[in-house]
Design an enzyme around this catalytic site. Structure first.
Site, PDB file in Angstrom:
ATOM      1  N   GLN A  15       0.097  13.398  41.112  1.00 41.72           N
ATOM      2  CA  GLN A  15      -0.101  13.767  39.706  1.00 41.72           C
ATOM      3  C   GLN A  15       0.074  15.262  39.475  1.00 41.72           C
ATOM      4  N   ARG A  22      11.228  15.015  49.028  1.00 38.38           N
ATOM      5  CA  ARG A  22      10.316  15.575  50.019  1.00 38.38           C
ATOM      6  C   ARG A  22       9.084  14.682  50.190  1.00 38.38           C
ATOM      7  N   GLU A  27      17.087  55.883  30.087  1.00 41.27           N
ATOM      8  CA  GLU A  27      17.057  57.081  30.927  1.00 41.27           C
ATOM      9  C   GLU A  27      15.831  57.017  31.830  1.00 41.27           C
ATOM     10  N   PRO A  28      15.785  57.882  32.841  1.00 40.34           N
ATOM     11  CA  PRO A  28      14.618  57.852  33.728  1.00 40.34           C
ATOM     12  C   PRO A  28      13.304  57.970  32.948  1.00 40.34           C
ATOM     13  N   LEU A  69       8.775  23.801  45.919  1.00 37.49           N
ATOM     14  CA  LEU A  69       9.641  23.765  47.099  1.00 37.49           C
ATOM     15  C   LEU A  69       8.935  24.205  48.389  1.00 37.49           C
ATOM     16  N   GLU A 126      16.622  44.616  28.060  1.00 35.76           N
ATOM     17  CA  GLU A 126      16.908  44.145  26.700  1.00 35.76           C
ATOM     18  C   GLU A 126      15.619  43.988  25.888  1.00 35.76           C
TER      19      GLU A 126
HETATM   20  C1  LIG Z   1       6.834  32.984  55.449  1.00 36.45           C
HETATM   21  C2  LIG Z   1       6.150  31.772  55.990  1.00 36.45           C
HETATM   22  C3  LIG Z   1       5.531  31.810  57.219  1.00 36.45           C
HETATM   23  C4  LIG Z   1       4.913  30.706  57.773  1.00 36.45           C
HETATM   24  N1  LIG Z   1       4.329  30.781  58.971  1.00 36.45           N
HETATM   25  C5  LIG Z   1       3.810  29.664  59.566  1.00 36.45           C
HETATM   26  C6  LIG Z   1       3.278  29.690  60.876  1.00 36.45           C
HETATM   27  O1  LIG Z   1       3.192  30.744  61.499  1.00 36.45           O
HETATM   28  N2  LIG Z   1       2.854  28.549  61.419  1.00 36.45           N
HETATM   29  C7  LIG Z   1       2.903  27.368  60.778  1.00 36.45           C
HETATM   30  O2  LIG Z   1       2.508  26.358  61.330  1.00 36.45           O
HETATM   31  N3  LIG Z   1       3.395  27.298  59.514  1.00 36.45           N
HETATM   32  C8  LIG Z   1       3.854  28.411  58.888  1.00 36.45           C
HETATM   33  N4  LIG Z   1       4.375  28.334  57.613  1.00 36.45           N
HETATM   34  C9  LIG Z   1       4.444  27.052  56.952  1.00 36.45           C
HETATM   35  C10 LIG Z   1       3.422  26.891  55.805  1.00 36.45           C
HETATM   36  O3  LIG Z   1       2.123  26.709  56.277  1.00 36.45           O
HETATM   37  C11 LIG Z   1       3.902  25.680  54.977  1.00 36.45           C
HETATM   38  O4  LIG Z   1       5.026  26.126  54.261  1.00 36.45           O
HETATM   39  C12 LIG Z   1       2.843  25.145  54.046  1.00 36.45           C
HETATM   40  O5  LIG Z   1       1.881  24.424  54.767  1.00 36.45           O
HETATM   41  C13 LIG Z   1       3.416  24.200  53.021  1.00 36.45           C
HETATM   42  O6  LIG Z   1       4.171  23.216  53.651  1.00 36.45           O
HETATM   43  P1  LIG Z   1       5.675  22.922  53.187  1.00 36.45           P
HETATM   44  O7  LIG Z   1       6.394  24.162  53.051  1.00 36.45           O
HETATM   45  O8  LIG Z   1       6.193  21.884  54.090  1.00 36.45           O
HETATM   46  O9  LIG Z   1       5.475  22.345  51.720  1.00 36.45           O
HETATM   47  P2  LIG Z   1       5.100  20.842  51.313  1.00 36.45           P
HETATM   48  O10 LIG Z   1       3.883  20.393  52.068  1.00 36.45           O
HETATM   49  O11 LIG Z   1       6.289  19.996  51.366  1.00 36.45           O
HETATM   50  O12 LIG Z   1       4.682  21.070  49.830  1.00 36.45           O
HETATM   51  C14 LIG Z   1       5.642  21.193  48.798  1.00 36.45           C
HETATM   52  C15 LIG Z   1       4.908  21.168  47.475  1.00 36.45           C
HETATM   53  O13 LIG Z   1       4.264  19.936  47.307  1.00 36.45           O
HETATM   54  C16 LIG Z   1       2.888  20.134  47.061  1.00 36.45           C
HETATM   55  N5  LIG Z   1       2.132  19.037  47.644  1.00 36.45           N
HETATM   56  C17 LIG Z   1       2.156  18.574  48.914  1.00 36.45           C
HETATM   57  N6  LIG Z   1       1.288  17.571  49.040  1.00 36.45           N
HETATM   58  C18 LIG Z   1       0.687  17.379  47.859  1.00 36.45           C
HETATM   59  C19 LIG Z   1      -0.314  16.495  47.350  1.00 36.45           C
HETATM   60  N7  LIG Z   1      -0.869  15.568  48.109  1.00 36.45           N
HETATM   61  N8  LIG Z   1      -0.705  16.603  46.071  1.00 36.45           N
HETATM   62  C20 LIG Z   1      -0.154  17.540  45.291  1.00 36.45           C
HETATM   63  N9  LIG Z   1       0.795  18.408  45.696  1.00 36.45           N
HETATM   64  C21 LIG Z   1       1.206  18.318  46.965  1.00 36.45           C
HETATM   65  C22 LIG Z   1       2.592  21.484  47.683  1.00 36.45           C
HETATM   66  O14 LIG Z   1       1.455  22.077  47.088  1.00 36.45           O
HETATM   67  C23 LIG Z   1       3.843  22.240  47.372  1.00 36.45           C
HETATM   68  O15 LIG Z   1       3.814  22.716  46.053  1.00 36.45           O
HETATM   69  C24 LIG Z   1       4.922  29.483  57.053  1.00 36.45           C
HETATM   70  C25 LIG Z   1       5.523  29.440  55.782  1.00 36.45           C
HETATM   71  C26 LIG Z   1       6.117  30.576  55.259  1.00 36.45           C
HETATM   72  C27 LIG Z   1       6.739  30.520  53.896  1.00 36.45           C
HETATM   73  C1  LIG Z   2      18.469  45.158  36.459  1.00 27.69           C
HETATM   74  C2  LIG Z   2      18.390  46.007  35.220  1.00 27.69           C
HETATM   75  C3  LIG Z   2      19.549  46.277  34.509  1.00 27.69           C
HETATM   76  C4  LIG Z   2      19.491  47.102  33.380  1.00 27.69           C
HETATM   77  N1  LIG Z   2      20.667  47.370  32.716  1.00 27.69           N
HETATM   78  C5  LIG Z   2      20.638  48.288  31.703  1.00 27.69           C
HETATM   79  C6  LIG Z   2      21.865  48.700  31.090  1.00 27.69           C
HETATM   80  O1  LIG Z   2      22.947  48.185  31.404  1.00 27.69           O
HETATM   81  N2  LIG Z   2      21.810  49.682  30.133  1.00 27.69           N
HETATM   82  C7  LIG Z   2      20.636  50.247  29.752  1.00 27.69           C
HETATM   83  O2  LIG Z   2      20.653  51.133  28.907  1.00 27.69           O
HETATM   84  N3  LIG Z   2      19.450  49.856  30.325  1.00 27.69           N
HETATM   85  C8  LIG Z   2      19.437  48.911  31.287  1.00 27.69           C
HETATM   86  N4  LIG Z   2      18.247  48.527  31.884  1.00 27.69           N
HETATM   87  C9  LIG Z   2      17.025  49.209  31.491  1.00 27.69           C
HETATM   88  C10 LIG Z   2      16.072  48.349  30.676  1.00 27.69           C
HETATM   89  O3  LIG Z   2      16.563  48.135  29.384  1.00 27.69           O
HETATM   90  C11 LIG Z   2      14.708  49.051  30.680  1.00 27.69           C
HETATM   91  O4  LIG Z   2      14.200  48.887  31.984  1.00 27.69           O
HETATM   92  C12 LIG Z   2      13.755  48.480  29.667  1.00 27.69           C
HETATM   93  O5  LIG Z   2      14.121  48.858  28.364  1.00 27.69           O
HETATM   94  C13 LIG Z   2      12.309  48.963  29.932  1.00 27.69           C
HETATM   95  O6  LIG Z   2      12.253  50.327  30.066  1.00 27.69           O
HETATM   96  P1  LIG Z   2      11.500  50.997  31.318  1.00 27.69           P
HETATM   97  O7  LIG Z   2      11.957  50.328  32.546  1.00 27.69           O
HETATM   98  O8  LIG Z   2      11.657  52.435  31.207  1.00 27.69           O
HETATM   99  O9  LIG Z   2       9.995  50.589  31.134  1.00 27.69           O
HETATM  100  P2  LIG Z   2       8.907  51.331  30.218  1.00 27.69           P
HETATM  101  O10 LIG Z   2       9.429  51.504  28.841  1.00 27.69           O
HETATM  102  O11 LIG Z   2       8.392  52.497  30.958  1.00 27.69           O
HETATM  103  O12 LIG Z   2       7.802  50.207  30.171  1.00 27.69           O
HETATM  104  C14 LIG Z   2       6.894  49.954  31.254  1.00 27.69           C
HETATM  105  C15 LIG Z   2       5.890  48.916  30.800  1.00 27.69           C
HETATM  106  O13 LIG Z   2       5.157  49.431  29.671  1.00 27.69           O
HETATM  107  C16 LIG Z   2       5.233  48.547  28.589  1.00 27.69           C
HETATM  108  N5  LIG Z   2       5.238  49.272  27.337  1.00 27.69           N
HETATM  109  C17 LIG Z   2       6.024  50.306  26.954  1.00 27.69           C
HETATM  110  N6  LIG Z   2       5.728  50.694  25.719  1.00 27.69           N
HETATM  111  C18 LIG Z   2       4.706  49.908  25.295  1.00 27.69           C
HETATM  112  C19 LIG Z   2       3.961  49.805  24.096  1.00 27.69           C
HETATM  113  N7  LIG Z   2       4.191  50.603  23.042  1.00 27.69           N
HETATM  114  N8  LIG Z   2       2.950  48.891  24.031  1.00 27.69           N
HETATM  115  C20 LIG Z   2       2.714  48.072  25.072  1.00 27.69           C
HETATM  116  N9  LIG Z   2       3.395  48.105  26.206  1.00 27.69           N
HETATM  117  C21 LIG Z   2       4.411  49.012  26.320  1.00 27.69           C
HETATM  118  C22 LIG Z   2       6.528  47.792  28.816  1.00 27.69           C
HETATM  119  O14 LIG Z   2       6.509  46.567  28.122  1.00 27.69           O
HETATM  120  C23 LIG Z   2       6.524  47.644  30.323  1.00 27.69           C
HETATM  121  O15 LIG Z   2       5.744  46.525  30.679  1.00 27.69           O
HETATM  122  C24 LIG Z   2      18.266  47.645  32.971  1.00 27.69           C
HETATM  123  C25 LIG Z   2      17.109  47.333  33.678  1.00 27.69           C
HETATM  124  C26 LIG Z   2      17.154  46.529  34.782  1.00 27.69           C
HETATM  125  C27 LIG Z   2      15.911  46.221  35.528  1.00 27.69           C
END
Ligand SMILES: Cc1cc2nc3c(=O)[nH]c(=O)nc-3n(C[C@H](O)[C@H](O)[C@H](O)COP(=O)(O)OP(=O)(O)OC[C@H]3O[C@@H](n4cnc5c(N)ncnc54)[C@H](O)[C@@H]3O)c2cc1C
Ligand SMILES: Cc1cc2nc3c(=O)[nH]c(=O)nc-3n(C[C@H](O)[C@H](O)[C@H](O)COP(=O)(O)OP(=O)(O)OC[C@H]3O[C@@H](n4cnc5c(N)ncnc54)[C@H](O)[C@@H]3O)c2cc1C
Lengths: 251, 394
Positions: B289, B278, B143-144, B348, B373
């Protein structure tokens, strides 16, 4: 109607095939799967059996003794299976396969035989036609739709630009295209599959000797693709493109 | 004497060869669901997620296959083993958590209480149609103002002659707006009881929750019950108290602990393929690595998760699984899946934020799976109580 369906169990097409260095046969793992094209054959058979209160019996020649693919087809709803499992049939060619399957069907009896157009691992595309000759029944090939009539069957035969309607008296043999969407096995079917009758026969049971004919002398890799032709567009490039497409018989 | 270490090379995905633990029948069932997902879910799910629509057309096919209430016996249900049910959930959730959620709710939360606590008439009336997919069910507990503490619910049912009058609001209800029948839990003079509520009963409304960023290919709704009049036979006769809804949740969690592994596997597979293809700094990013470490952690997580799921599944089929084991599985496997999804998302790069790849969809979905759940915290507290004997809930 008593329907016989050919089902081939093949190595999973998702994994790369390897050939035996000595005899050039595909190396068959223990676990094989139902050839996808045969799923369509089973589907057609099940539909016809449902329409005619008939039965569906699967026939599979599988020298490796695997049952996984047959189980899948049984789970789709087939009633029984006949497995011809004989080490002497390893590497059997299309004619041997046709003789073996036809002999098994003759022994068990049938009104209609259904096969795929060609298998996914061997794709010779001639085995069903050989079977129809041995069984002395008409062969309706490339069916994309099959209807059972009174003592006859009618198919839509897929052609390059449409379809022909072809009819034959039963008994007959039909090859079906993959265009027929197969059903999924049901979970109940999967659980029942293992209690459905599977008869295992050898070539000797069918009175067949001298089983392997074809010998593969050598295998060559496919020639590497050469670079394509680049057509500069001077305004007339479309003419050359049409020419190429016509040569390739795609238009 | 122990065998020598075998020379074979493990598979990059099924590294521990868990496949070998499955019977031929289990593999066939798993492959059937995998094929269904490949044919019917994967090609379209990015659009469903983007457009926020649940693929209702699939329900009938799922019913025909036997996916709905599959581990229940009789009344048109397939009656499979628990492991089979788990494997189906793994494959469905490798497609999308929303599709798996549908199946969990239908089978474990809506059909199960009728099957376990219903009268013979209730079972005959509802279960065959729900198993075939002609009728859709939902489960109203949250519930809410009552989530982790369902005992605080306000929804109530009062006697009026032989009838019941139901009032209250349920929130976050999966399948709510598409359901034909709701299992609603409500406080009564005899404690919490379950009611079978046809959704066309006057006074019952379901409002779809829009603007969510998770489980977008699944319907989530609010249920409002305003003086809903139900006949005396609408109540589930054979259970009272919180153990009613909690036993349903255990059923569903069992599927989730398998399902989450599927979502994780899909993310890991995507990241592995991507990292090998990639190229940055003239090399595949999989050759760095740092990336290899990420891939290995993902592989380890997915394989450990599957091993855990199989262990719990086998225990269930042997009749030795306890509820705390399910808490353990839900806690560990969903957390693992979320970690894997987030790591894969990073691998990615920018492609990881688009729906061209399944990863961010899984990642966002798993945020819901982490919460519903029983949240991660609640499962931790249950296990804390199990090992210390001290309740730390309140
Ligand atoms: C919403 C959004 C807006 C953006 N806006 C701009 C923008 O305005 N202008 C612009 O120029 N770009 C923009 N970008 C691009 C962004 O800068 C690139 O996504 C970013 O530099 C990473 O490049 P890539 O996505 O090609 O990932 P990749 O370089 O292919 O990297 C993929 C994965 O490999 C890892 N990786 C790569 N090389 C190594 C290495 N040597 N060692 C270990 N891990 C490595 C990376 O950490 C990453 O986990 C935007 C991206 C997003 C998502
Ligand atoms: C996409 C989706 C589908 C769902 N479908 C169903 C459905 O079909 N039927 C249904 O009945 N419900 C459904 N739910 C509800 C779901 O089971 C509840 O969201 C869940 O039980 C958590 O309850 P809440 O969102 O009220 O969070 P809250 O209980 O308010 O919890 C908020 C935060 O406080 C933490 N918290 C709460 N109590 C404690 C404690 N004693 N100690 C430490 N931390 C605590 C929680 O872990 C959580 O991080 C769905 C939820 C989602 C998101």
């Amino acid at each position: 109607m008593n329907i016989a369906v050919c089902v081939k169990q093949i190595p999973d097409p998702a994994t790369p095939y390897e050939l035996d260095d000595e005899n050039h046969w595909i190396i068959r793992p223990e676990d094989q799967v139902l050839d996808d094209t045969d799923r369509s054959g089973v589907e057609v058979a099940l539909q016809l059996a449902e329409a005619t209160e008939g039965t569906v019996t699967l026939y599979s020649m599988s020298p490796s003794g695997t049952l996984q693919g047959i189980r899948q087809a049984l789970a789709m709803g087939a009633d029984a299976a006949v497995l011809i499992d004989d080490p002497a049939l390893k590497g059997a060619d299309a004619l041997t396969t046709a003789r073996v399957l036809a002999a098994a069907m003759q022994q068990e009896g049938f009104d209609l035989v259904i096969a795929g157009t060609e298998s996914t691992d061997g794709y010779s595309g001639i085995m069903p036609q050989m079977m129809s000759e041995i069984l002395d029944v008409p062969c309706l090939s490339f069916a994309r739709k099959v209807d059972a009539g009174d003592g006859s069957v009618t198919i839509e035969r897929q052609t390059s630009d449409g379809f022909d309607v072809v009819e034959a008296p039963i008994p007959a043999l039909i090859t079906v295209t993959a265009g027929i969407e197969p059903r999924y096995p049901t979970f109940k079917g999967i659980m029942q599959a293992k209690s459905k009758p599977v008869t295992t026969l050898t070539s000797a049971d069918l009175g067949i000797t001298n089983t392997v004919h074809q010998v593969i002398r050598s295998v060559e890799p496919v020639a590497a693709r050469t670079a394509g032709e680049i057509i500069e567009d001077d305004g007339e490039a479309y003419l050359r493109i049409i020419e190429v497409l016509e040569q390739a018989k795609v238009v | 004497m122990a065998h020598a270490i075998s020379p074979g090379k493990p598979d990059a995905i099924d590294f521990l060869q868990i496949d070998g633990m499955l019977s031929a029948e289990e593999r066939l069932l798993r492959d059937t669901v995998r094929q269904f997902v490949a044919d019917q879910v994967t090609p379209h799910v990015d659009d469903w997620f983007n457009d926020g629509v649940f693929p209702k057309d699939l329900v009938k096919t799922m019913g025909d296959m036997g996916l709905l209430g599959m581990h229940l016996e009789g009344y048109g249900c397939a009656g499979t083993s628990a492991v089979a049910y788990g494997l189906a959930c793994t494959e469905l959730e490798a497609g999308d958590s929303g599709v798996r959620s549908f199946v969990s709710v239908q089978g474990s939360l809506a059909m199960y209480p009728i099957w376990a606590f219903g009268s013979e008439e209730q079972k005959q009336e509802w279960l065959p149609g729900m198993a075939s997919g002609d009728l859709i069910g939902c489960f109203g507990l949250t519930e809410p103002d009552s989530g982790s503490d369902p005992g605080s619910m306000r929804t109530n049912a009062k006697r009026d002659g032989d009838d019941w009058i139901l009032n209250g609001t349920k929130m976050w209800i999966t399948n709510g707006s598409i359901a034909d029948v709701a299992i609603v839990w409500a406080g009564t003079d005899d404690g919490i009881r379950g009611f079978i509520v046809p959704t066309n009963t006057p006074g019952f409304t379901a409002n779809k929750i829009e603007k969510k960023l998770s489980l977008r290919a699944s319907v989530t709704s609010e249920l409002v019950m305003d003086n809903v009049r139900l006949p005396s036979f609408a109540v589930l006769p054979n259970v009272a108290g919180l153990k009613g809804p909690l036993s349903c949740l255990n059923e569903a969690r069992f599927g989730i602990l398998f399902g989450a592994v599927g979502a994780a596997r899909a993310c890991y597979e995507t990241a592995l393929t991507y990292a090998k293809e990639r190229v940055q700094f003239d090399k595949p990013i999989g050759s760095f690595q740092l990336t290899q470490r990420k891939l290995v952690e993902m592989m380890v997580g997915v394989n450990q998760g599957m091993l855990l799921a199989m262990h719990l599944g086998r225990k269930r089929d042997a009749g030795t699984l306890s509820a705390e084991h399910v808490n353990f599985g839900k806690l560990v496997n969903v957390r693992m899946a979320l970690d894997v999804a987030r790591e894969a998302r990073g691998v990615l790069g920018a492609n990881g934020i688009t729906l061209e790849y399944p990863v961010i969809r899984h990642m966002n979905n798993l945020e819901s799976v982490y919460t519903y759940e029983g949240t991660n915290e609640i499962h931790t507290l249950v296990l804390g109580q199990a090992i210390t004997g001290i309740s730390a809930f309140a």
